[in-house]
Design a protein around this motif. Structure first.
Motif, PDB file in Angstrom:
ATOM      1  N   CYS A 191     -25.021  33.263 -45.678  1.00 43.50           N
ATOM      2  CA  CYS A 191     -23.742  32.560 -45.534  1.00 43.50           C
ATOM      3  C   CYS A 191     -22.779  32.978 -46.647  1.00 43.50           C
ATOM      4  CB  CYS A 191     -23.966  31.045 -45.572  1.00 43.50           C
ATOM      5  SG  CYS A 191     -24.801  30.380 -44.126  1.00 43.50           S
ATOM      6  N   GLY A 192     -23.291  33.053 -47.886  1.00 39.69           N
ATOM      7  CA  GLY A 192     -22.447  33.481 -48.989  1.00 39.69           C
ATOM      8  C   GLY A 192     -21.958  34.903 -48.807  1.00 39.69           C
ATOM      9  N   SER A 193     -22.835  35.775 -48.314  1.00 40.06           N
ATOM     10  CA  SER A 193     -22.462  37.174 -48.121  1.00 40.06           C
ATOM     11  C   SER A 193     -21.368  37.309 -47.062  1.00 40.06           C
ATOM     12  CB  SER A 193     -23.695  37.986 -47.720  1.00 40.06           C
ATOM     13  OG  SER A 193     -23.351  39.320 -47.443  1.00 40.06           O
ATOM     14  N   LYS A 194     -21.493  36.562 -45.971  1.00 38.10           N
ATOM     15  CA  LYS A 194     -20.508  36.654 -44.890  1.00 38.10           C
ATOM     16  C   LYS A 194     -19.178  36.040 -45.297  1.00 38.10           C
ATOM     17  CE  LYS A 194     -21.522  36.477 -40.625  1.00 38.10           C
ATOM     18  NZ  LYS A 194     -21.908  36.133 -39.250  1.00 38.10           N
ATOM     19  N   SER A 195     -19.230  35.024 -46.186  1.00 39.78           N
ATOM     20  CA  SER A 195     -17.992  34.374 -46.617  1.00 39.78           C
ATOM     21  C   SER A 195     -17.212  35.234 -47.600  1.00 39.78           C
ATOM     22  CB  SER A 195     -18.313  33.017 -47.265  1.00 39.78           C
ATOM     23  OG  SER A 195     -18.919  32.153 -46.332  1.00 39.78           O
ATOM     24  N   VAL A 196     -17.939  35.904 -48.502  1.00 34.23           N
ATOM     25  CA  VAL A 196     -17.285  36.662 -49.566  1.00 34.23           C
ATOM     26  C   VAL A 196     -16.919  38.070 -49.113  1.00 34.23           C
ATOM     27  CG1 VAL A 196     -17.539  37.577 -51.903  1.00 34.23           C
ATOM     28  CG2 VAL A 196     -18.435  35.301 -51.329  1.00 34.23           C
ATOM     29  N   TYR A 197     -17.883  38.740 -48.429  1.00 36.89           N
ATOM     30  CA  TYR A 197     -17.671  40.124 -48.042  1.00 36.89           C
ATOM     31  C   TYR A 197     -17.398  40.207 -46.544  1.00 36.89           C
ATOM     32  CZ  TYR A 197     -19.967  40.765 -52.514  1.00 36.89           C
ATOM     33  OH  TYR A 197     -20.306  40.700 -53.840  1.00 36.89           O
ATOM     34  N   ASP A 198     -16.280  40.732 -46.195  1.00 36.78           N
ATOM     35  CA  ASP A 198     -15.908  40.881 -44.786  1.00 36.78           C
ATOM     36  C   ASP A 198     -16.189  42.312 -44.357  1.00 36.78           C
ATOM     37  OD1 ASP A 198     -15.024  40.370 -42.297  1.00 36.78           O
ATOM     38  OD2 ASP A 198     -12.883  40.514 -42.781  1.00 36.78           O
ATOM     39  N   GLY A 199     -17.458  42.672 -44.436  1.00 31.97           N
ATOM     40  CA  GLY A 199     -17.846  44.033 -44.101  1.00 31.97           C
ATOM     41  C   GLY A 199     -19.086  44.039 -43.244  1.00 31.97           C
ATOM     42  N   PRO A 200     -19.772  45.181 -43.145  1.00 30.62           N
ATOM     43  CA  PRO A 200     -20.979  45.267 -42.315  1.00 30.62           C
ATOM     44  C   PRO A 200     -22.059  44.307 -42.823  1.00 30.62           C
ATOM     45  CG  PRO A 200     -20.217  47.446 -42.976  1.00 30.62           C
ATOM     46  CD  PRO A 200     -19.430  46.461 -43.768  1.00 30.62           C
ATOM     47  N   GLU A 201     -22.725  43.683 -41.903  1.00 34.19           N
ATOM     48  CA  GLU A 201     -23.749  42.693 -42.265  1.00 34.19           C
ATOM     49  C   GLU A 201     -25.022  43.405 -42.712  1.00 34.19           C
ATOM     50  OE1 GLU A 201     -25.453  38.529 -40.398  1.00 34.19           O
ATOM     51  OE2 GLU A 201     -24.854  40.158 -39.068  1.00 34.19           O
TER      52      GLU A 201
END
Length: 889
Positions: A806-816
Motif C-alpha cells: 500500500c505504501g509503495s503504490k501510494s508513494v511511487y506511481d510506477g510499475p508494481e
C-alpha cells in the motif's frame, strides 16, 4: 512394636501405628509434584464422600470456565483415503473384507463401509465431529469382517494428541502397527503413598509403606463391559508381594479407596536415623511399587489387562508421603514387534482444531471491523476481503467469514459487494465466476450451510435409481421443479449476482442465467450427485460401479444447466456425446431458464412457510449424527422402558429414534409405526445422566411433563453430544422449559443425586444454558471471530507485506513490484487504514491469549486430576512456556 515420631518422642505400638495410619491421611506433597488434599475417612460413609467429591468436581469445572472467561472447543475433520498392502488372509481366497474405525482413545466414534475382497481397500470417506471430552490418542483400526466369529483387527494407527499438528491437513501414509492387549491402554489412577518408620518394643526398626488406591477414571470398556480391580505389588531384586482390591462392577470410573501395607526393609538394630538404614539403601532404591488395573472377565481366557503404573521407591526418600494422579501406561512384555510394513499402511488427512474462545466483548473491535466489510468502498479495502487476500487458500477465509456473516444476518450484502467487484474485473462473460475466488468460495460455503435441506428434499428420494437415462431425466425434473423450495438466502444472493452480471454485460442476454447456473448446477447439484456422502445423502462413499454412474449423471446435469451452445463438445468420451443427444432438446433449456428465473427473482415468499418435516440424516448403530439445520434426524439408540421396574438391563431396548421439527419419536425398527411420539413443545429439558444411575455410559434424559423421563443411551460420547445439542436446540423456545433437574435417576425410593425421597422433588442442579437461538444454522459468532483472528495471526507476515505494498503504490506511481502483484489493492490509503486496525486488533487479542497462557501456567499443577503425571501434551506445553519465558528474559 512401636512407631517413632519423626521429631523424636514416645514410641507407639505397631498396631496403633497402623490404625493411626489408616485413620489419618493428612494433605501430602513433595518436591516431585503437587499435593492434593486427601479425603478424611472419618468424615462419613464412602458413598457420601464420593457424592461430595463428584459435586466438587462438577462445581469446580463449571466455575473454572466462568472465572477464566474462556471456552475451549475441540474438533477434528478426517479424510480416510485408502489402505494398501494388507496381509493376505490365511486361506485359499487370500482376500479380506475390511473396514476402518475412528476412535478417541479406544471409544469408537465412526466406522466406514466394508470394502469386500481387497487387500488395498479404497474408502474415500470424510468424518467431522466436535470432541466433547479430553483424549490422548486419535486411533484408526483396520478390521477384517468375519461372518462366524468376532471381527479381527489387522492393525492400527495411533496419533498422540500433541502430534496431530505435525500432520495438519496433509495427506499422509501411516504404517499400521500391531495391536495386542498389553498396548491398548487408557485412563488414569489416583494414588497416595506414605513411608513410615516403625520401631518394635525391642528397639528394632523397619520401614512400612502404605499405598492407598483412591479411584480411577476413563478405563476402557472391554467387550461391552468393565468390572475393574487393581493389584498393588511391591517388587524388588529378590522379592515380590502383591495385594488386590475388590472388584467394582459395571463402571469404568471405579472408586476403590483401599489401603495396603508393605514391609519395605528388614528389621535391623535401632538407630536414630530418620530415614533408611545404611545397609538397606541400595535395596530400597531398587524397589518399585506397581499398580495393575484388570477387568474381571468370565471368559476362559482370563482377566483383561487395562494398564499399569510403576513407581520407584527412591523418590520417597525426599518426602515420606506423596499423592498424585497418573496416566496408566502399557505393559512392556519384552515381545519383539514385527516390522511395520508387514501390516500395510493407511492414507489419512487429519485436521485437528482447538479453539480458545473468550467472552464476546473481547472480540468487539475485530468483529465490528469485519461486519462493516459490505459497506466499505471499495470492498477490496475491507477486513473480510483482506483476509481472503492473505490466506493461502480462499477456502480458509470463506468458511469462518460465511458463518460469521450468516450469524449476524449480513451474508447477502457482503456477497453482493464482493461479487459486484469481481464482475467489474471480469472481461469475458464466459468466464464469470469460474475461478476459485473469494466470491465463489463464499457462495459455495453458503449453499452448503443454507441449502442442505434443499438437497435432502430434492435429491435424496431418488438417489438409489439405477437406469441411467431415466435417472438423469428424473433428477433433472426434480431439480427444475424445486425452485419453490430454494432457501431465501440463496435466492437473494442469486438475485444480486444476476443483476450485477446483466448490468456489466448488457449485450449478452444469457449472462443473467450463466452467472447463477455456474453456482447452483456447477457447484451445488453436480458435486452432491458426484459425492452424495459428502452432502449426507448417503451414509458412505459409493462403490466404484455406482461412483462411475454418478459421475456420468453429474456431468450430464452440469452440462444441461450450463446452457452451453455446443453441448456435445463438452464430453471427452464419444459415447457421452451420443448419450447427451437424447437431452439436446429445447424443452430442457427452457426448463433450466424457468428454474433459474424463479430462484433468482426478488420478493419471493419466506421459506419458513414450508411445514413439511425434512429427514436430515439416518443410519445404523454407532454412526455419528451430524445435525446441520434443525429439522430431522434418525438413529438407533437404546432406551429404558417406561413404567417398569427401574433396575435391570432387560428394561433397556434398542429402538429407532427419529427427530423432526415437530416431534421426537421412536419405533422398534426403521419404517415401523412409532411406539411413542413426544411433541417438541413437551420436551422440558434434555440433560446428561450420571453413570452411577444405571452403570452405563453416554446416557442422557429427555424430561417431559408430569414427571415422565425418557432415559436414552447413545453409542459413544460424540453421538450423545450431538443428540443432546439437537434436542436442546429444537426445544429451547418452549415456554415451560425447566431451570433445574436431577442429574441422576430416581431408584430404590430416592434420587441418587440429592437423596430426596419424594419423586416430585424439584431438581437439585441448574439446567445447562441455552444454545444459540438460530436453530437452522447453529453458529457461534465468537468462535468464528476467534478463528478469523487465528488466520490473521498466522498470516501476519503477509499483512505486513500488504502494508508495504500500500505504501509503495501510494508513494511511487510506477510499475508494481512483483512481490506485491498478488494483492488486489484498489485504494491504497483505505486499505492501509484497514490493515492498521486489523493488526492492532490482532495484537490486542494476542496479548490476551498470552496473558491467559501465563496465568494458566502458574495455576496448573502437574499431577493434578486435569494434568496427570505422564501427560505428554502438558509436558510439551511446559517446555514451550519455558522457552517463551527464557526468550522474553
Amino acid at each position: 512394636m512401636r512407631r517413632r515420631r519423626r521429631g523424636g518422642g514416645r514410641a507407639l505400638a505397631a498396631g496403633a501405628a497402623l490404625r493411626c495410619a489408616r485413620l489419618r491421611w493428612a494433605p501430602l506433597g513433595s518436591a516431585a509434584g503437587p499435593a492434593l488434599p486427601a479425603a478424611a475417612p472419618g468424615s462419613g460413609s464412602g458413598s457420601s464422600r464420593r457424592r461430595r467429591r463428584r459435586r466438587r468436581r462438577r462445581k469446580s469445572s463449571t466455575m473454572a470456565v466462568e472465572e477464566e472467561g474462556l471456552r475451549v472447543f475441540q474438533s477434528v475433520r478426517i479424510k480416510i483415503g485408502e489402505a494398501k498392502n494388507l496381509p493376505t488372509y490365511p486361506g485359499p481366497n487370500k482376500m479380506r473384507d475390511c473396514y476402518c474405525t475412528v476412535n478417541l482413545d479406544q471409544e469408537e466414534v465412526f466406522r466406514t463401509k466394508i470394502v469386500e475382497k481387497s487387500l488395498c481397500p479404497f474408502y474415500g470417506e470424510d468424518f467431522y465431529c466436535e470432541i466433547p471430552r479430553t483424549f490422548r490418542h486419535l486411533s484408526f483400526y483396520i478390521f477384517d469382517r468375519d461372518v462366524f466369529r468376532r471381527d479381527s483387527i489387522i492393525g492400527k494407527v495411533a496419533i498422540q494428541k500433541e502430534d496431530l499438528q505435525k500432520y495438519h491437513n496433509r495427506d499422509t501414509w501411516f504404517q499400521l502397527q500391531h495391536v495386542d492387549a498389553d498396548s491398548e491402554v487408557q485412563g488414569k489412577v489416583h494414588l497416595e503413598l506414605r513411608l513410615s518408620e516403625v520401631i518394635t518394643d525391642t528397639g528394632v526398626v523397619c520401614h512400612k509403606l502404605a499405598t492407598r488406591v483412591l479411584e480411577c477414571q476413563g478405563l476402557p470398556i472391554v467387550n461391552g463391559q468393565c468390572d475393574p480391580y487393581a493389584t498393588v505389588t511391591l517388587a524388588g531384586p529378590s522379592r515380590s508381594e502383591a495385594k488386590k482390591t475388590k472388584v467394582k462392577k459395571k463402571t469404568n470410573n471405579p472408586h476403590f479407596d483401599e489401603v495396603f501395607y508393605f514391609e519395605v526393609t528388614r528389621p535391623s538394630s535401632y538407630n536414630k536415623k530418620s530415614h533408611f538404614d545404611i545397609e538397606d539403601v541400595d535395596e530400597v532404591d531398587k524397589m518399585e511399587i506397581r499398580v495393575d488395573l484388570w477387568n474381571a472377565s468370565n471368559l476362559k481366557f482370563g482377566d483383561e489387562f487395562l494398564g499399569e503404573l510403576r513407581l520407584p521407591l527412591k523418590f520417597l526418600r525426599q518426602s515420606s508421603s506423596y499423592e498424585a494422579w497418573y496416566f496408566l501406561q502399557p505393559r512392556d512384555n519384552g515381545n519383539k514387534s514385527l516390522k511395520p510394513d508387514d501390516l500395510g499402511s493407511l492414507r489419512l488427512n487429519v485436521v485437528y482444531t482447538e479453539d480458545h474462545v473468550f467472552s464476546s466483548d473481547y472480540y468487539s473491535p475485530l468483529r465490528d471491523l469485519l461486519l462493516k466489510s459490505a459497506d466499505v468502498e471499495p470492498v477490496s479495502a475491507s477486513a473480510a476481503h483482506i483476509l481472503g487476500e492473505v490466506c493461502r487458500e480462499k477456502q480458509e477465509a470463506a468458511i469462518p467469514l460465511v458463518r460469521l456473516f450468516l450469524h449476524y444476518g449480513r451474508i447477502v450484502p457482503f456477497i453482493s459487494a464482493i461479487a459486484n467487484a469481481e464482475v467489474k474485473r471480469t472481461q469475458d462473460p464466459n468466464t464469470i465466476f469460474r475461478g476459485n475466488s473469494l466470491t465463489s468460495k463464499c457462495i459455495d460455503e453458503t449453499m452448503k450451510l443454507a441449502g442442505m435441506h434443499y438437497l435432502q428434499v430434492t435429491l435424496k428420494p431418488i438417489i438409489d435409481e439405477e437406469n441411467l437415462r431415466q435417472y438423469v431425466d428424473r433428477i433433472f425434473t426434480v431439480i427444475t421443479k424445486s425452485g419453490v423450495s430454494c432457501p431465501t438466502v440463496m435466492c437473494d444472493i442469486f438475485f444480486s449476482l444476476r443483476e450485477s452480471a446483466a448490468k456489466r454485460f448488457q449485450g449478452d442476454l444469457d449472462v443473467r442465467y450463466t452467472a447463477v447456473s455456474s453456482f447452483i448446477f456447477l457447484r451445488f447439484f453436480a458435486p452432491a450427485i458426484l459425492s452424495p456422502n459428502l452432502f449426507q445423502l448417503t451414509p458412505h462413499h459409493p462403490d466404484p460401479q455406482t461412483s462411475r454412474t454418478l459421475t456420468l449423471i453429474s456431468k450430464t446435469i452440469q452440462t444441461l444447466g450450463s446452457l452451453s451452445k455446443s453441448k456435445s463438445a463438452n464430453f471427452k468420451e464419444s459415447y457421452m456425446a451420443t448419450f447427451y443427444d437424447y437431452f439436446n432438446e429445447q424443452k430442457y433449456a427452457d426448463a433450466v431458464k424457468n428454474f433459474l428465473d424463479l430462484i433468482s427473482s426478488s420478493g419471493r415468499r419466506d421459506h419458513k412457510s414450508i411445514e413439511q418435516p425434512i429427514l436430515l440424516k439416518e443410519g445404523t448403530l454407532k454412526l455419528t449424527v451430524k445435525k446441520v439445520d434443525g429439522n430431522s434426524s434418525c438413529r438407533f439408540m437404546i432406551k429404558r422402558a417406561q413404567g417398569r421396574k427401574r433396575f435391570g438391563m432387560k428394561n433397556f431396548k434398542k429402538r429407532w429414534f427419529r427427530l423432526t421439527n415437530h416431534e421426537f419419536t421412536y419405533q422398534k425398527s426403521k419404517g415401523d409405526h412409532p411406539l411413542c411420539s413426544i411433541p417438541i413443545e413437551n420436551i422440558l429439558a434434555v440433560e446428561r445422566l450420571e453413570e452411577e444411575s444405571f452403570k452405563m455410559k453416554n446416557m442422557f434424559q429427555v424430561i417431559q411433563p408430569e414427571r415422565r423421563v425418557l432415559y436414552i443411551q447413545a453409542n459413544n460420547c460424540v453421538e450423545a453430544k450431538d443428540w443432546i445439542d439437537i434436542l436442546t436446540k429444537v426445544s429451547q423456545c418452549n415456554k415451560k422449559r425447566l431451570t433445574v433437574y436431577h442429574p441422576s435417576a430416581y431408584l430404590n425410593g430416592h434420587w441418587l443425586c440429592c437423596k430426596a425421597t419424594a419423586d416430585n422433588t424439584p431438581g437439585c442442579t441448574p439446567c445447562t444454558g441455552g444454545l444459540p437461538a438460530n436453530i437452522q444454522l447453529d453458529i457461534d459468532g465468537d468462535r468464528e471471530t476467534e478463528r478469523i483472528y487465528s488466520l490473521f495471526n498466522l498470516y501476519m507476515p503477509k499483512l505486513e507485506k500488504m502494508q508495504e505494498a500500500c505504501g509503495s503504490k501510494s508513494v511511487y506511481d510506477g510499475p508494481e513490484e512483483e512481490e506485491y502483484s498478488t494483492f488486489i489493492i484498489d485504494d491504497p490509503k483505505e486499505t492501509y487504514k484497514t490493515l492498521k486496525l486489523i493488526i492492532e486488533g490482532v495484537g490486542t487479542l494476542e496479548q490476551e491469549h498470552a496473558q491467559y497462557k501465563r496465568d494458566k501456567f502458574k495455576k496448573t499443577k502437574y499431577g493434578s486430576q486435569e494434568h496427570p503425571i505422564g501427560d505428554k501434551s502438558f509436558q510439551t506445553y511446559i517446555r514451550q512456556q519455558s522457552e517463551i519465558s527464557a526468550h522474553s528474559i
